[in-house]
Write a protein that holds these residues in place. Sequence first.
Motif, mmCIF file in Angstrom:
data_model
loop_
_atom_site.group_PDB
_atom_site.id
_atom_site.type_symbol
_atom_site.label_atom_id
_atom_site.label_comp_id
_atom_site.label_asym_id
_atom_site.label_seq_id
_atom_site.Cartn_x
_atom_site.Cartn_y
_atom_site.Cartn_z
ATOM 1 N N ASP A 108 0.862 -1.181 0.000
ATOM 2 C CA ASP A 108 0.000 0.000 0.000
ATOM 3 C C ASP A 108 0.901 1.234 0.000
ATOM 4 N N MET A 109 0.598 2.199 -0.847
ATOM 5 C CA MET A 109 1.474 3.378 -0.931
ATOM 6 C C MET A 109 1.499 4.172 0.370
ATOM 7 N N ARG A 110 0.546 3.921 1.271
ATOM 8 C CA ARG A 110 0.529 4.634 2.554
ATOM 9 C C ARG A 110 1.500 4.036 3.558
ATOM 10 N N ARG A 111 1.954 2.782 3.300
ATOM 11 C CA ARG A 111 2.819 2.131 4.288
ATOM 12 C C ARG A 111 3.900 1.289 3.630
ATOM 13 N N PHE A 112 4.416 1.692 2.502
ATOM 14 C CA PHE A 112 5.400 0.832 1.839
ATOM 15 C C PHE A 112 6.799 1.110 2.403
ATOM 16 N N TRP A 113 7.624 0.101 2.333
ATOM 17 C CA TRP A 113 9.045 0.214 2.724
ATOM 18 C C TRP A 113 9.877 -0.353 1.589
ATOM 19 N N LEU A 114 11.006 0.273 1.305
ATOM 20 C CA LEU A 114 11.897 -0.256 0.267
ATOM 21 C C LEU A 114 13.162 -0.797 0.938
ATOM 22 N N PRO A 115 13.852 -1.737 0.291
ATOM 23 C CA PRO A 115 15.071 -2.293 0.888
ATOM 24 C C PRO A 115 16.195 -1.261 1.022
ATOM 25 N N GLU A 116 16.116 -0.155 0.276
ATOM 26 C CA GLU A 116 17.165 0.879 0.358
ATOM 27 C C GLU A 116 16.533 2.233 0.031
ATOM 28 N N ALA A 117 17.181 3.318 0.477
ATOM 29 C CA ALA A 117 16.687 4.654 0.138
ATOM 30 C C ALA A 117 16.956 4.917 -1.336
ATOM 31 N N VAL A 118 15.999 5.523 -2.037
ATOM 32 C CA VAL A 118 16.148 5.729 -3.486
ATOM 33 C C VAL A 118 16.272 7.223 -3.803
ATOM 34 N N ASP A 119 16.771 7.494 -5.028
ATOM 35 C CA ASP A 119 16.975 8.888 -5.467
ATOM 36 C C ASP A 119 15.683 9.527 -5.972
ATOM 37 N N LEU A 120 14.773 8.689 -6.475
ATOM 38 C CA LEU A 120 13.564 9.225 -7.123
ATOM 39 C C LEU A 120 12.392 8.285 -6.890
ATOM 40 N N ILE A 121 11.223 8.868 -6.627
ATOM 41 C CA ILE A 121 9.973 8.090 -6.605
ATOM 42 C C ILE A 121 9.003 8.757 -7.577
ATOM 43 N N THR A 122 8.399 7.949 -8.442
ATOM 44 C CA THR A 122 7.393 8.459 -9.370
ATOM 45 C C THR A 122 6.044 7.847 -8.995
ATOM 46 N N CYS A 123 4.971 8.567 -9.298
ATOM 47 C CA CYS A 123 3.629 8.046 -9.013
ATOM 48 C C CYS A 123 2.693 8.696 -10.041
ATOM 49 N N GLU A 124 2.435 7.969 -11.129
ATOM 50 C CA GLU A 124 1.814 8.608 -12.301
ATOM 51 C C GLU A 124 0.370 8.211 -12.538
ATOM 52 N N LEU A 125 -0.254 8.994 -13.390
ATOM 53 C CA LEU A 125 -1.638 8.802 -13.846
ATOM 54 C C LEU A 125 -2.622 8.808 -12.683
ATOM 55 N N ASP A 126 -2.563 9.864 -11.928
ATOM 56 C CA ASP A 126 -3.439 10.146 -10.784
ATOM 57 C C ASP A 126 -3.550 9.006 -9.772
ATOM 58 N N ALA A 127 -2.506 8.181 -9.702
ATOM 59 C CA ALA A 127 -2.539 7.088 -8.736
ATOM 60 C C ALA A 127 -2.673 7.623 -7.308
ATOM 61 N N LEU A 128 -2.097 8.791 -7.055
ATOM 62 C CA LEU A 128 -2.152 9.354 -5.698
ATOM 63 C C LEU A 128 -3.580 9.722 -5.292
ATOM 64 N N ASN A 129 -4.447 9.988 -6.275
ATOM 65 C CA ASN A 129 -5.852 10.277 -5.944
ATOM 66 C C ASN A 129 -6.599 9.030 -5.457
ATOM 67 N N HIS A 130 -5.998 7.844 -5.651
ATOM 68 C CA HIS A 130 -6.720 6.609 -5.347
ATOM 69 C C HIS A 130 -6.784 6.250 -3.863
ATOM 70 N N VAL A 131 -6.207 7.047 -2.980
ATOM 71 C CA VAL A 131 -6.257 6.698 -1.547
ATOM 72 C C VAL A 131 -7.670 6.944 -1.003
ATOM 73 N N PRO A 132 -8.059 6.231 0.069
ATOM 74 C CA PRO A 132 -9.454 6.336 0.494
ATOM 75 C C PRO A 132 -9.824 7.593 1.289
ATOM 76 N N HIS A 133 -8.863 8.199 1.994
ATOM 77 C CA HIS A 133 -9.231 9.312 2.883
ATOM 78 C C HIS A 133 -8.440 10.571 2.522
ATOM 79 N N ARG A 134 -9.024 11.719 2.772
ATOM 80 C CA ARG A 134 -8.318 12.979 2.526
ATOM 81 C C ARG A 134 -7.006 13.017 3.311
#
Length: 263
Positions: A104-130
């Motif tokens: 879930d994008m609200r609680r994801f963890w990656l194995p290492e810190a990254v230089d860039l995160i992308t989130c395209e095509l209004d995926a960020l609007n898909h969360v359930p709460h404001r």
Amino acid sequence: MRSLPVGSCAPMRIRPYRWLAQYYDQLFSPLRFPMDTARVRVLGRILPGVKTACDLACGTGTTALVLARKGIKMYAVDLSPHMCQLAREKADRTRLPVRVLRADMRRFWLPEAVDLITCELDALNHVPHRADLRTVAKAVERALRPGGHFYFDVNNSLGFERYWSGTVWFEKPGVAVVMRNGHNSNADRAWSEIEWFIRDGRCWRRHHERVDEVCWGSDEVRRIFHKTGFDQLRAWDAAPFFKNNSRIGPGCRTIYLARKSRG
Ligand SMILES: C[S@@+](CC[C@H](N)C(=O)[O-])C[C@H]1O[C@@H](n2cnc3c(N)ncnc32)[C@H](O)[C@@H]1O
């Protein structure tokens, strides 16, 4: 599956993409070119310095593969098991360095810190709460290295009015889709009740699916990212990238680039 009455603003819960996953690339390919163009334009100067990145809410993995082809070590995160499966299959076929993680994008963890995160095509609007914008911003901040960037685009309330209303019909060989879209401007929410008709031999099978979105104004986006450790937020109207799509006019969709503070 139970069908909700059209126009209802149902209680929000995440519904992982199912049928949408299977037909996503076929149906939404016209959006690919404008999104690719926008990414190249906005991230042009940053990309040469990016060694590791993550595509959040990666869908079928298209963007993760584009970035992996540039030599970037990629993670790809999505909540839908169907999307993750498709992204994995694409990565396996191309043998590119993309590691797909279901989260879930609200609680994801990656194995290492990254230089860039992308989130395209209004995926960020898909969360359930404001309130989830802040939760995602925190999770993204945690996953980035200091000075790393978060690139994302969102539908604005004008976009909800323009294209999350009325009924849209798509047809491709073996599949027909009716999307009954609605929005509630006061609640900054939109939804799509999707009826699928999928050919199965001599029969057509019907399936139902629903997608919900929530939206935020630019002041809110600015305030939340500032409070969660980002020291720079730049914004672009997406309309110039969607010249061939008259529905996505000025003010409908915004592309953002946030930089995590170095301090
Ligand atoms: C409109 S699609 C965009 C997919 C992809 N970013 C692209 O550009 O094609 C939205 C994606 O968000 C994913 N998604 C929805 N809610 C999510 C969540 N809470 N965490 C992670 N992914 C989520 C869906 O499964 C879907 O793949």
